[in-house]
Structure formats: C-alpha cells, structure tokens
Design an enzyme around this catalytic site. Structure first.
Site, PDB file in Angstrom:
ATOM      1  N   ASP A   1       0.814  -1.213   0.000  1.00 30.09           N
ATOM      2  CA  ASP A   1       0.000   0.000   0.000  1.00 30.09           C
ATOM      3  C   ASP A   1       0.851   1.267   0.000  1.00 30.09           C
ATOM      4  O   ASP A   1       0.495   2.264  -0.618  1.00 30.09           O
ATOM      5  CB  ASP A   1      -0.927   0.000   1.218  1.00 30.09           C
ATOM      6  CG  ASP A   1      -2.096  -0.964   1.052  1.00 30.09           C
ATOM      7  OD1 ASP A   1      -2.274  -1.485  -0.062  1.00 30.09           O
ATOM      8  OD2 ASP A   1      -2.822  -1.184   2.030  1.00 30.09           O
ATOM      9  N   GLY A   2       1.971   1.235   0.714  1.00 24.95           N
ATOM     10  CA  GLY A   2       2.850   2.403   0.730  1.00 24.95           C
ATOM     11  C   GLY A   2       3.359   2.741  -0.655  1.00 24.95           C
ATOM     12  O   GLY A   2       3.413   3.915  -1.045  1.00 24.95           O
TER      13      GLY A   2
ATOM     14  N   GLU B   1      -4.652  10.565   4.437  1.00 27.29           N
ATOM     15  CA  GLU B   1      -4.985  11.473   5.521  1.00 27.29           C
ATOM     16  C   GLU B   1      -3.930  12.547   5.701  1.00 27.29           C
ATOM     17  O   GLU B   1      -2.784  12.403   5.277  1.00 27.29           O
ATOM     18  CB  GLU B   1      -5.150  10.718   6.850  1.00 27.29           C
ATOM     19  CG  GLU B   1      -3.852  10.260   7.507  1.00 27.29           C
ATOM     20  CD  GLU B   1      -3.292   8.977   6.965  1.00 27.29           C
ATOM     21  OE1 GLU B   1      -2.055   8.939   6.723  1.00 27.29           O
ATOM     22  OE2 GLU B   1      -4.046   8.020   6.756  1.00 27.29           O
TER      23      GLU B   1
END
Length: 260
Positions: A49-50, A120
């Site tokens: 995901d990173g 975020e």
C-alpha cells in the site's frame, strides 16, 4: 450514445524496492511488454500500500489509471498477484475515482508548505508533552482546546488506514464525507471526533507551539514545527484506481466494517 473505453493493451510496470516486487516487474514486462509510463494506457504498481501511495502521488497529473498487485506486506489497496490473464483482469476491472486532500501548513519560520494526501493529513506531537490544538471548521471554532497526541483528517479511501487504527469511523467511498479523528485524546477525553461534509475546510491552530511542538504529515510528506494547518478536499485533482471485478474498493471498505 455510450462510448466504450478502448481495450487496454499498453502497460507500464513499476515496482517497489522489495526483491519480490522487482522480480515480478521483470517477469511481467517480459510476458506483456513494458511500454513505459508515457505511452501506457494503464500503470501497474507492484508492491504494498505504501508503494501504491507513492505511485498515485507521482502520477497524479497524468490521469492514467493505476492497477496494483500485492508484492508487499499490506495490500488493502492492491489486487491479488498473478502473472496470468493480466490484460483480461485489467479490462474487466472496476474503477474507483479518488480525490485527495490538500494541506497548507505554516511552520514556525513563516514558511508555507503545500502538499496532497490520498489517505490522511495528520498532526502529531513531537515531544513527550501532549499537543494542544484549536480546531475550526469553515472558519468557526468548534473545539477551543484539544489536548492529545494528535489529530487527523481522513478521506473515505484512507478511513481504513491510520484513521481506523485511531478508532475513527470507516467511511463508504461514495459517502462524500471526511473523518476528523483525535489521536489519544486526553482532554476532552470523551470526544471521539466528527464526520464532516466533504466540502468542509478544517483548520488547526497549534497552541503553546514553542513548548508543545507539532508536525503535520500529508501521507508521507512531513512538516515540522507547524503553527497552523489547513485541510480541504481538492476536487480539482482526481486519480483512478483499478480493482478486480467483484473486489472493488467500495466492497473492500464495506467488508472491513464486518471483519472481526
């Protein structure tokens, strides 16, 4: 008249630094050809995901859809890895359109830093002492003082990441809301955050900034010693992510709410 999307045949492969990602990149490029990012119709990201976030940030302006396959440790944003039938999977994939957050942070030197966040924007204390934040929504103070380890604003796509770990709500992808979530709130202890309209503009003022320094992080971009931070959804920017049929991002977010 409905205009069908052109059948995808040109791919570009990008891999993280992990050995398994690089091996997958070489194997897939040999099998399907690598047309390079400029000529490709779809970018295939190989990693976790990173790495997917890195690829999304790097190619945000290109408008090219990105299809990820998991060759990392966490794969919530990735499809299952397989070398077989890749073109068929991509052409049958479901699309998710993601709008990032924009962050405008002013540091102790008066320098203004602008960044985008797909998951975020988080504010984090830099020392052993709690941070003290004043939170305003659309120019109106809603919380005069929050003593905490930090706070974050999460997109629906990012609501299952840091936001969920901080006990924030999981948000359906099409809900058109943002999550405002405290991180280890001390006072008021029982404040659990808020759900905001996606049009909301969130402002944080750091109180006692000299004594209680705070950093601001937009995904992987960090600004130290901030004095104020402003966050809003950026509807002028969008990214397209591709997910295997039946395993859309909307389905994953929904399923996450029933995981035990």
């Amino acid at each position: 008249m409905f205009k069908a999307e052109p059948y995808v045949t040109r791919l570009a492969f990008l891999g993280s630094d992990r050995p398994e990602a690089q091996e997958a990149k070489d194997a897939l490029a040999l099998r399907y050809g690598d047309d390079g990012v400029e000529a490709a119709q779809v970018i295939v990201a190989l990693g976790g995901d990173g790495f997917m976030l890195e690829v999304l940030h790097a190619h945000m302006a290109s408008g090219k859809p990105i299809y990820g396959m998991n060759r990392g440790s966490v794969g919530f944003l990735m499809n299952e890895y397989s070398e077989d039938d890749l073109l068929e999977r991509i052409n049958a994939a479901e699309r998710a359109v993601i709008h990032p957050l924009s962050m405008r942070a002013v540091d102790a030197h008066g320098t203004v830093h602008n960044a985008s966040a797909i998951n975020e924007v988080s504010l984090l204390r830099q020392t052993r002492q709690t941070a003290k934040l004043r939170i305003s929504i659309d120019g109106k103070v809603r919380l005069g003082e929050l003593s905490c380890d930090g706070a974050l604003v999460a997109t629906p796509a990012g609501s299952t990441a840091y936001n969920l770990s901080a006990h924030g709500p999981i948000i359906p992808l099409d809900a058109r809301v943002l999550a405002l979530t405290p991180i280890s709130a001390f006072r008021p202890r029982r404040w659990r955050g808020a759900l905001l309209a996606h049009t909301a503009r969130v402002s944080f003022e750091i109180l006692e900034a000299d004594k209680r320094p705070v950093s601001a992080v937009a995904d992987n971009f960090e600004v130290r010693d901030v004095l104020e931070v402003h966050v809003a959804e950026d509807r002028d920017k969008s990214m397209i992510m591709l997910f295997d049929a039946g395993r859309s991002l909307e389905e994953r977010v929904l399923a996450e709410q029933f995981s035990v």
